[in-house]
Write a protein that holds these residues in place. Structure first.
Motif, PDB file in Angstrom:
ATOM      1  N   GLY A   1       1.977   5.960   7.862  1.00  0.00           N
ATOM      2  CA  GLY A   1       3.157   6.501   8.528  1.00  0.00           C
ATOM      3  C   GLY A   1       4.405   6.381   7.674  1.00  0.00           C
ATOM      4  N   ALA A   2       4.526   5.252   6.971  1.00  0.00           N
ATOM      5  CA  ALA A   2       5.695   5.036   6.122  1.00  0.00           C
ATOM      6  C   ALA A   2       5.716   6.009   4.948  1.00  0.00           C
ATOM      7  CB  ALA A   2       5.717   3.595   5.617  1.00  0.00           C
ATOM      8  N   VAL A   3       4.569   6.223   4.338  1.00  0.00           N
ATOM      9  CA  VAL A   3       4.499   7.171   3.213  1.00  0.00           C
ATOM     10  C   VAL A   3       4.873   8.565   3.699  1.00  0.00           C
ATOM     11  CG1 VAL A   3       2.943   8.325   1.587  1.00  0.00           C
ATOM     12  CG2 VAL A   3       2.822   5.847   1.885  1.00  0.00           C
TER      13      VAL A   3
ATOM     14  N   ALA B   1      13.859  -0.457  -0.802  1.00  0.00           N
ATOM     15  CA  ALA B   1      14.593  -0.894   0.390  1.00  0.00           C
ATOM     16  C   ALA B   1      14.441   0.123   1.516  1.00  0.00           C
ATOM     17  CB  ALA B   1      16.069  -1.102   0.058  1.00  0.00           C
ATOM     18  N   ARG B   2      14.494   1.405   1.167  1.00  0.00           N
ATOM     19  CA  ARG B   2      14.334   2.452   2.174  1.00  0.00           C
ATOM     20  C   ARG B   2      12.925   2.440   2.754  1.00  0.00           C
ATOM     21  NH1 ARG B   2      13.554   8.180   1.974  1.00  0.00           N
ATOM     22  NH2 ARG B   2      13.585   8.107  -0.295  1.00  0.00           N
ATOM     23  N   LEU B   3      11.921   2.247   1.897  1.00  0.00           N
ATOM     24  CA  LEU B   3      10.547   2.183   2.368  1.00  0.00           C
ATOM     25  C   LEU B   3      10.351   0.984   3.291  1.00  0.00           C
ATOM     26  CD1 LEU B   3       7.704   3.388   2.250  1.00  0.00           C
ATOM     27  CD2 LEU B   3       7.268   1.911   0.265  1.00  0.00           C
ATOM     28  N   ALA B   4      10.929  -0.153   2.936  1.00  0.00           N
ATOM     29  CA  ALA B   4      10.835  -1.340   3.786  1.00  0.00           C
ATOM     30  C   ALA B   4      11.474  -1.089   5.148  1.00  0.00           C
ATOM     31  CB  ALA B   4      11.498  -2.534   3.104  1.00  0.00           C
ATOM     32  N   ALA B   5      12.622  -0.422   5.162  1.00  0.00           N
ATOM     33  CA  ALA B   5      13.288  -0.110   6.429  1.00  0.00           C
ATOM     34  C   ALA B   5      12.427   0.820   7.281  1.00  0.00           C
ATOM     35  CB  ALA B   5      14.647   0.527   6.161  1.00  0.00           C
ATOM     36  N   ILE B   6      11.778   1.767   6.650  1.00  0.00           N
ATOM     37  CA  ILE B   6      10.890   2.683   7.385  1.00  0.00           C
ATOM     38  C   ILE B   6       9.732   1.910   7.990  1.00  0.00           C
ATOM     39  CG2 ILE B   6       9.220   4.565   7.109  1.00  0.00           C
ATOM     40  CD1 ILE B   6      11.182   5.739   4.979  1.00  0.00           C
ATOM     41  N   ILE B   7       9.134   1.012   7.226  1.00  0.00           N
ATOM     42  CA  ILE B   7       8.015   0.215   7.741  1.00  0.00           C
ATOM     43  C   ILE B   7       8.460  -0.640   8.913  1.00  0.00           C
ATOM     44  CG2 ILE B   7       6.472  -1.716   7.175  1.00  0.00           C
ATOM     45  CD1 ILE B   7       6.091  -0.376   4.435  1.00  0.00           C
ATOM     46  N   LEU B   8       9.629  -1.250   8.805  1.00  0.00           N
ATOM     47  CA  LEU B   8      10.142  -2.047   9.932  1.00  0.00           C
ATOM     48  C   LEU B   8      10.380  -1.186  11.168  1.00  0.00           C
ATOM     49  CD1 LEU B   8      12.598  -4.597   8.302  1.00  0.00           C
ATOM     50  CD2 LEU B   8      10.438  -5.059   9.464  1.00  0.00           C
ATOM     51  N   ASP B   9      10.945  -0.009  10.974  1.00  0.00           N
ATOM     52  CA  ASP B   9      11.162   0.890  12.110  1.00  0.00           C
ATOM     53  C   ASP B   9       9.836   1.249  12.775  1.00  0.00           C
ATOM     54  OD1 ASP B   9      13.892   0.905  11.704  1.00  0.00           O
ATOM     55  OD2 ASP B   9      13.910   2.856  10.682  1.00  0.00           O
ATOM     56  N   LEU B  10       8.849   1.603  11.971  1.00  0.00           N
ATOM     57  CA  LEU B  10       7.534   1.957  12.516  1.00  0.00           C
ATOM     58  C   LEU B  10       6.900   0.774  13.237  1.00  0.00           C
ATOM     59  CD1 LEU B  10       6.114   4.037   9.531  1.00  0.00           C
ATOM     60  CD2 LEU B  10       6.758   4.914  11.787  1.00  0.00           C
TER      61      LEU B  10
ATOM     62  N   PHE C   1       8.621   8.657   4.416  1.00  0.00           N
ATOM     63  CA  PHE C   1       9.389   8.522   3.183  1.00  0.00           C
ATOM     64  C   PHE C   1       9.388   9.827   2.394  1.00  0.00           C
ATOM     65  CE2 PHE C   1      10.037   7.452  -1.238  1.00  0.00           C
ATOM     66  CZ  PHE C   1      10.996   6.460  -1.210  1.00  0.00           C
ATOM     67  N   LEU C   2       8.206  10.399   2.223  1.00  0.00           N
ATOM     68  CA  LEU C   2       8.098  11.617   1.422  1.00  0.00           C
ATOM     69  C   LEU C   2       8.664  12.842   2.141  1.00  0.00           C
ATOM     70  CD1 LEU C   2       4.572  11.115  -0.169  1.00  0.00           C
ATOM     71  CD2 LEU C   2       6.828  10.715  -1.212  1.00  0.00           C
ATOM     72  N   ALA C   3       8.691  12.804   3.467  1.00  0.00           N
ATOM     73  CA  ALA C   3       9.192  13.942   4.231  1.00  0.00           C
ATOM     74  C   ALA C   3      10.720  13.949   4.355  1.00  0.00           C
ATOM     75  CB  ALA C   3       8.588  13.931   5.634  1.00  0.00           C
ATOM     76  N   SER C   4      11.343  12.831   3.976  1.00  0.00           N
ATOM     77  CA  SER C   4      12.799  12.765   4.134  1.00  0.00           C
ATOM     78  C   SER C   4      13.481  13.751   3.207  1.00  0.00           C
ATOM     79  CB  SER C   4      13.290  11.351   3.853  1.00  0.00           C
ATOM     80  OG  SER C   4      13.239  11.071   2.485  1.00  0.00           O
ATOM     81  N   ASP C   5      14.626  14.227   3.639  1.00  0.00           N
ATOM     82  CA  ASP C   5      15.404  15.173   2.862  1.00  0.00           C
ATOM     83  C   ASP C   5      16.211  14.520   1.756  1.00  0.00           C
ATOM     84  OD1 ASP C   5      16.196  17.068   5.836  1.00  0.00           O
ATOM     85  OD2 ASP C   5      14.505  17.252   4.461  1.00  0.00           O
ATOM     86  N   THR C   6      16.283  13.195   1.755  1.00  0.00           N
ATOM     87  CA  THR C   6      17.163  12.509   0.828  1.00  0.00           C
ATOM     88  C   THR C   6      16.551  12.309  -0.552  1.00  0.00           C
ATOM     89  OG1 THR C   6      16.380  10.386   1.672  1.00  0.00           O
ATOM     90  CG2 THR C   6      18.425  11.279   2.616  1.00  0.00           C
ATOM     91  N   GLY C   7      15.250  12.445  -0.667  1.00  0.00           N
ATOM     92  CA  GLY C   7      14.592  12.319  -1.960  1.00  0.00           C
ATOM     93  C   GLY C   7      14.383  10.880  -2.376  1.00  0.00           C
ATOM     94  N   ILE C   8      13.640  10.703  -3.427  1.00  0.00           N
ATOM     95  CA  ILE C   8      13.331   9.363  -3.937  1.00  0.00           C
ATOM     96  C   ILE C   8      14.617   8.668  -4.346  1.00  0.00           C
ATOM     97  CG2 ILE C   8      12.224   8.123  -5.858  1.00  0.00           C
ATOM     98  CD1 ILE C   8      10.178   9.116  -3.929  1.00  0.00           C
ATOM     99  N   GLY C   9      14.707   7.400  -3.891  1.00  0.00           N
ATOM    100  CA  GLY C   9      15.822   6.570  -4.329  1.00  0.00           C
ATOM    101  C   GLY C   9      17.071   6.690  -3.485  1.00  0.00           C
TER     102      GLY C   9
ATOM    103  N   ALA D   1       0.837  -1.208   0.000  1.00  0.00           N
ATOM    104  CA  ALA D   1       0.000   0.000   0.000  1.00  0.00           C
ATOM    105  C   ALA D   1       0.868   1.253   0.000  1.00  0.00           C
ATOM    106  CB  ALA D   1      -0.928  -0.009   1.212  1.00  0.00           C
ATOM    107  N   ALA D   2       1.915   1.250   0.802  1.00  0.00           N
ATOM    108  CA  ALA D   2       2.802   2.415   0.873  1.00  0.00           C
ATOM    109  C   ALA D   2       3.529   2.621  -0.450  1.00  0.00           C
ATOM    110  CB  ALA D   2       3.802   2.257   2.022  1.00  0.00           C
ATOM    111  N   TRP D   3       3.985   1.533  -1.071  1.00  0.00           N
ATOM    112  CA  TRP D   3       4.699   1.663  -2.334  1.00  0.00           C
ATOM    113  C   TRP D   3       3.779   2.225  -3.411  1.00  0.00           C
ATOM    114  CZ3 TRP D   3       9.160   2.621  -4.003  1.00  0.00           C
ATOM    115  CH2 TRP D   3       9.445   2.513  -5.356  1.00  0.00           C
ATOM    116  N   MET D   4       2.548   1.769  -3.459  1.00  0.00           N
ATOM    117  CA  MET D   4       1.604   2.304  -4.441  1.00  0.00           C
ATOM    118  C   MET D   4       1.422   3.804  -4.244  1.00  0.00           C
ATOM    119  SD  MET D   4      -1.240  -0.729  -4.800  1.00  0.00           S
ATOM    120  CE  MET D   4      -2.373   0.380  -5.601  1.00  0.00           C
ATOM    121  N   ALA D   5       1.313   4.230  -2.994  1.00  0.00           N
ATOM    122  CA  ALA D   5       1.136   5.654  -2.706  1.00  0.00           C
ATOM    123  C   ALA D   5       2.379   6.454  -3.079  1.00  0.00           C
ATOM    124  CB  ALA D   5       0.801   5.853  -1.226  1.00  0.00           C
ATOM    125  N   VAL D   6       3.544   5.962  -2.698  1.00  0.00           N
ATOM    126  CA  VAL D   6       4.805   6.657  -3.010  1.00  0.00           C
ATOM    127  C   VAL D   6       5.008   6.722  -4.522  1.00  0.00           C
ATOM    128  CG1 VAL D   6       7.320   6.397  -2.927  1.00  0.00           C
ATOM    129  CG2 VAL D   6       5.968   6.200  -0.836  1.00  0.00           C
TER     130      VAL D   6
END
Length: 79
Positions: free
Chosen positions: A64-66, A43-52, A69-77, A22-27
């Motif tokens: 929460g993961a979306v 991989a980054r999204l998966a790590a975020i989901i595990l952390d949450l 992920f989108l709020a991070s300063d590092t950008g997509i990828g 669901a998060a990947w579809m949204a991102v």
């Protein structure tokens, strides 16, 4: 496979997988990514989901993961 190597009950693994999908579809609807960039983003999204999930397994993981992920300063990828 984003959750390779994690040891959890099958019900929890299914919950993590659903949250990831669901998060990947949204991102990906916000910014479509391809190739190596896509692998890093997933991989980054998966790590975020595990952390949450580790913080609170009962929370809405995909939303929460979306957000994170989108709020991070590092950008997509970014890794």
């Amino acid at each position: 496979m984003p959750f390779q190597g994690i040891v959890v009950e099958p019900v929890e693994l299914a919950k993590l997988a659903r949250a990831f999908d669901a998060a990947w579809m949204a991102v990906n609807s916000v910014n479509t990514v391809w190739g190596q960039q896509q692998r890093r983003a997933r991989a980054r999204l998966a790590a975020i989901i595990l952390d949450l999930w580790r913080e609170d397994p009962a929370q809405a993981l995909s939303a929460g993961a979306v957000e994170r992920f989108l709020a991070s300063d590092t950008g997509i990828g970014a890794s």
